[in-house]
Each structure stands twice: as C-alpha cells, then as structure tokens.
Write a protein that holds these residues in place. Structure first.
Motif, mmCIF file in Angstrom:
data_model
loop_
_atom_site.group_PDB
_atom_site.id
_atom_site.type_symbol
_atom_site.label_atom_id
_atom_site.label_comp_id
_atom_site.label_asym_id
_atom_site.label_seq_id
_atom_site.Cartn_x
_atom_site.Cartn_y
_atom_site.Cartn_z
ATOM 1 N N ARG A 1 -47.186 -2.832 2.917
ATOM 2 C CA ARG A 1 -45.820 -2.702 3.417
ATOM 3 C C ARG A 1 -45.392 -1.238 3.438
ATOM 4 N NH1 ARG A 1 -41.794 -6.715 0.444
ATOM 5 N NH2 ARG A 1 -40.392 -5.608 1.849
ATOM 6 N N VAL A 2 -45.791 -0.481 2.411
ATOM 7 C CA VAL A 2 -45.472 0.955 2.379
ATOM 8 C C VAL A 2 -46.131 1.665 3.560
ATOM 9 C CG1 VAL A 2 -45.802 3.101 1.097
ATOM 10 C CG2 VAL A 2 -45.105 1.029 -0.115
ATOM 11 N N GLN A 3 -47.399 1.329 3.821
ATOM 12 C CA GLN A 3 -48.097 1.949 4.937
ATOM 13 C C GLN A 3 -47.459 1.571 6.270
ATOM 14 O OE1 GLN A 3 -50.545 4.224 4.804
ATOM 15 N NE2 GLN A 3 -50.273 4.176 2.580
ATOM 16 N N VAL A 4 -47.021 0.324 6.380
ATOM 17 C CA VAL A 4 -46.357 -0.118 7.608
ATOM 18 C C VAL A 4 -45.063 0.660 7.824
ATOM 19 C CG1 VAL A 4 -45.146 -2.051 8.677
ATOM 20 C CG2 VAL A 4 -47.379 -2.424 7.628
ATOM 21 N N VAL A 5 -44.278 0.822 6.761
ATOM 22 C CA VAL A 5 -43.029 1.585 6.860
ATOM 23 C C VAL A 5 -43.325 3.026 7.275
ATOM 24 C CG1 VAL A 5 -41.080 2.515 5.555
ATOM 25 C CG2 VAL A 5 -41.768 0.134 5.226
ATOM 26 N N LYS A 6 -44.382 3.612 6.691
ATOM 27 C CA LYS A 6 -44.755 4.982 7.059
ATOM 28 C C LYS A 6 -45.118 5.069 8.538
ATOM 29 C CE LYS A 6 -46.459 6.715 2.591
ATOM 30 N NZ LYS A 6 -47.643 7.222 1.850
ATOM 31 N N LEU A 7 -45.898 4.094 9.009
ATOM 32 C CA LEU A 7 -46.278 4.085 10.421
ATOM 33 C C LEU A 7 -45.053 4.024 11.314
ATOM 34 C CD1 LEU A 7 -49.398 1.717 10.573
ATOM 35 C CD2 LEU A 7 -49.333 4.152 11.099
ATOM 36 N N ILE A 8 -44.101 3.165 10.949
ATOM 37 C CA ILE A 8 -42.889 3.013 11.764
ATOM 38 C C ILE A 8 -42.065 4.298 11.753
ATOM 39 C CG2 ILE A 8 -40.703 1.768 11.953
ATOM 40 C CD1 ILE A 8 -42.153 -0.704 10.887
ATOM 41 N N VAL A 9 -41.931 4.913 10.558
ATOM 42 C CA VAL A 9 -41.167 6.165 10.450
ATOM 43 C C VAL A 9 -41.827 7.261 11.275
ATOM 44 C CG1 VAL A 9 -40.455 7.998 8.876
ATOM 45 C CG2 VAL A 9 -40.152 5.617 8.213
ATOM 46 N N TYR A 10 -43.161 7.392 11.151
ATOM 47 C CA TYR A 10 -43.875 8.407 11.925
ATOM 48 C C TYR A 10 -43.697 8.154 13.427
ATOM 49 C CZ TYR A 10 -46.263 9.702 7.574
ATOM 50 O OH TYR A 10 -46.538 10.124 6.300
ATOM 51 N N ALA A 11 -43.730 6.881 13.811
ATOM 52 C CA ALA A 11 -43.577 6.544 15.227
ATOM 53 C C ALA A 11 -42.187 6.936 15.735
ATOM 54 C CB ALA A 11 -43.811 5.047 15.435
ATOM 55 N N ILE A 12 -41.154 6.634 14.943
ATOM 56 C CA ILE A 12 -39.783 6.966 15.360
ATOM 57 C C ILE A 12 -39.595 8.474 15.436
ATOM 58 C CG2 ILE A 12 -37.359 6.849 14.667
ATOM 59 C CD1 ILE A 12 -37.953 4.096 13.465
ATOM 60 N N VAL A 13 -40.090 9.196 14.405
ATOM 61 C CA VAL A 13 -39.974 10.665 14.407
ATOM 62 C C VAL A 13 -40.719 11.260 15.598
ATOM 63 C CG1 VAL A 13 -40.599 12.765 13.161
ATOM 64 C CG2 VAL A 13 -39.608 10.842 11.924
ATOM 65 N N GLY A 14 -41.927 10.742 15.849
ATOM 66 C CA GLY A 14 -42.697 11.229 16.989
ATOM 67 C C GLY A 14 -41.988 10.975 18.304
ATOM 68 N N LEU A 15 -41.378 9.797 18.428
ATOM 69 C CA LEU A 15 -40.646 9.461 19.646
ATOM 70 C C LEU A 15 -39.454 10.392 19.836
ATOM 71 C CD1 LEU A 15 -40.219 7.558 22.047
ATOM 72 C CD2 LEU A 15 -38.891 6.069 20.541
ATOM 73 N N ILE A 16 -38.693 10.644 18.766
ATOM 74 C CA ILE A 16 -37.516 11.513 18.864
ATOM 75 C C ILE A 16 -37.928 12.940 19.232
ATOM 76 C CG2 ILE A 16 -35.638 12.563 17.531
ATOM 77 C CD1 ILE A 16 -35.451 9.944 15.954
ATOM 78 N N LEU A 17 -38.981 13.455 18.552
ATOM 79 C CA LEU A 17 -39.437 14.810 18.853
ATOM 80 C C LEU A 17 -39.948 14.916 20.291
ATOM 81 C CD1 LEU A 17 -41.325 15.796 15.565
ATOM 82 C CD2 LEU A 17 -39.133 16.664 16.378
ATOM 83 N N GLY A 18 -40.724 13.912 20.699
ATOM 84 C CA GLY A 18 -41.256 13.927 22.059
ATOM 85 C C GLY A 18 -40.160 13.904 23.108
#
Length: 299
Positions: free
Chosen positions: A230-247
């Motif tokens: 679950r921690v890894q899943v949350v990290k993946l989602i956070v990284y995805a959102i941050v990447g989307l915002i930066l992009g």
C-alpha cells in the motif's frame, strides 16, 4: 392604497426585468468567453496533452501496482510450494485417508504426523500448516491434522482439533480446485477477519488409486507485506500526480510563449489593417523560428 400597491408592483416588476436582462447578458458573455477559450488551439493542445499524459500515467501506475502484487504472490508461491512439497514427503496417502475417515485423535499416526508437519512449518515463514478432507455433509472441509501447534503442548484457542469443520469460502474454493485439478493452487491476497491479510497454498493428497482424498494447506500471514504494498502504491500515485503537474506546467509555459509571440504578430497585423499604422510598419523579428518566419513574411 391600491394605486400605491400597483406602483410598488410595477417597480418590483421593472427591477426584476432589468436584473434578468443583466444576468442574461452576463451569462451570455460568460458562455461566449468559455466558447472562445474552448475553441482556441491553446486549450485544445493543452487538453490533448493532459488527457494523453493522464492515460499514460494511469496505465503505468496500474501496471506498477500489478507488478508489486505479482512479485509478492510469486515469492509466497515459491516459498509455499517448497513447504507443501516437503510436507507431502511426511504423509502416507493411504494411512492419511484412513485417518480422515476415522478421525481418531488417539491414532499414533495422527500424533506422529502432527509432529512431522510441525517441524516442517518451523522451517518456513508460515503461519499455519494443516491437512483437511472434504466434509460431504456440509460442503465444507474438516481438519485432519493441524500442525500450527504440537498436540503435547498446552493447546491454544487457535488450534483446530481433528474433526473440526471449517468454511473455506474466503479462499474461493481454492482447496477443492487443487483436489479437482490435482495440482498446487495459490490464492490471491485475501483479508481474513480473524487473521488479517493472507495468501494460502494448497496441494492435493492423492491415494494409491489416483483419487484426491484431501489437501495440505499452508497459510502465510502477509499483513506487513500488504502494508508495504500500500505504501508503494501511494508512492506511485504521488509520483504520477507530481509528474503530471510538472509536465503540464512545462507544456503550459511553452504554449503561453508560443501563442504570446503569435498574438503579437496578430495584434500588429490588426493595427495595420485598421489604419493605426502605415504600410511601412514592421513586425519585430525576435526569434529565427516559425513565428519569426511568419513575421518576416508579413514584413
């Protein structure tokens, strides 16, 4: 009094009509502005990029989550397969079948098998190891040997004596599937209300006639592993959102720069066409790119 009331009604009516017209005009202007934004290439490009980026990130996140889950199940599968194979070496299928019918707790084979299986369980990170047989009357399963504890020890409430009937519906009939297909079956991660998150491995017990008469079950408690997942899943989602915002931010800056240069050319051309400048006016060429070529062509 009647004239006063009529006059007040007229004033209220006129006031409401004016307000309605004002609101209608404001709404019309708002809709016109929204349609102008939507029809602009700036909005279309940004929307297309946002949708495409979101889809790519969602797909990567989903595959990442599946990969983490698959890795966890694969590890338990390898560990559980070795365990049930070693446990099967302790079992004499025909004697075990006779014990599953008699359910005699004083049978020496029952005591010996409990000790053998307990020693096997101690070698692996397994929470529970047991053998069961189908309970034809209820469609459930009955414990034959529970190796979670030694029978000679002080038995706890978690120990299941021989003959205890249990519903295995949480495992989605995986035990009976292993008997039917006569092969090892591993469940997905499931949540047991009493023991928490678990993965179970089952192997059929086949008698000398080639008939499945029961199964060996090994339960692995994976609550800690599930928490890590679950921690890894949350990290993946956070990284995805941050990447989307930066992009999207980078793309938005590029779009604003591009259309800013374009708007300067358009504004100058409108100024010339409206007579605000003479035909000798020139559009400044700031960059040697497509916008610069357009400005040079207009000059």
């Amino acid at each position: 009094l009647k004239k006063l009331i009529l006059k007040i009604n007229n004033l209220v009516y006129n006031f409401l009509c004016v307000k309605t017209v004002l609101y209608a005009n404001a709404l019309k202007n708002l809709l016109r502005s929204i349609m102008k934004i939507i029809s602009s290439y700036k909005f279309k490009i940004l929307t297309a990029v946002a949708v495409f980026s979101t889809i790519v990130i969602l797909v990567n996140t989903i595959f990442g989550i599946r990969g983490i889950k698959k890795s966890a199940v694969m590890f338990i599968t390898q560990e559980g397969t070795r365990l049930v194979d070693e446990a099967m070496d302790c079992i004499e299928p025909n004697r075990w079948e006779a014990l599953s019918i008699s359910l005699d707790k004083d049978d020496s084979y029952y005591l010996d098998l409990n000790e053998f299986l307990f020693s096997v369980r101690e070698k692996y990170s397994c929470s529970f190891l047991y053998t069961m047989a189908p309970h034809t009357e209820t469609g459930k399963a009955v414990y034959v040997v529970d190796a979670s504890e030694l029978i000679d020890d002080d038995i706890s409430d978690t120990f299941s004596p021989i003959g205890t009937v249990e519903d295995l519906s949480l495992e989605k009939n995986a035990p009976f599937k292993c008997m039917k297909e006569q092969k090892i079956v591993v469940t997905n991660i499931f949540n047991d209300p009493e023991w928490g998150w678990c993965i179970s491995v089952y192997k059929p017990i086949i008698n000398s006639s080639g008939i499945s008469v029961g199964f060996i079950g090994a339960d692995f408690e994976v609550s800690q592993l599930h928490k890590m997942m679950r921690v890894q899943v949350v990290k993946l989602i956070v990284y995805a959102i941050v990447g989307l915002i930066l992009g999207l931010s980078i793309i938005l800056l590029f779009i604003l720069k591009f259309f800013g240069d374009m708007n300067r050319v358009v504004a100058k051309m409108q100024e010339i066409s409206s007579g605000g400048s003479d035909l000798t006016a020139r559009i400044p060429v700031q960059n040697h790119n497509e916008i610069g070529e357009l400005s040079s062509s207009c000059n």
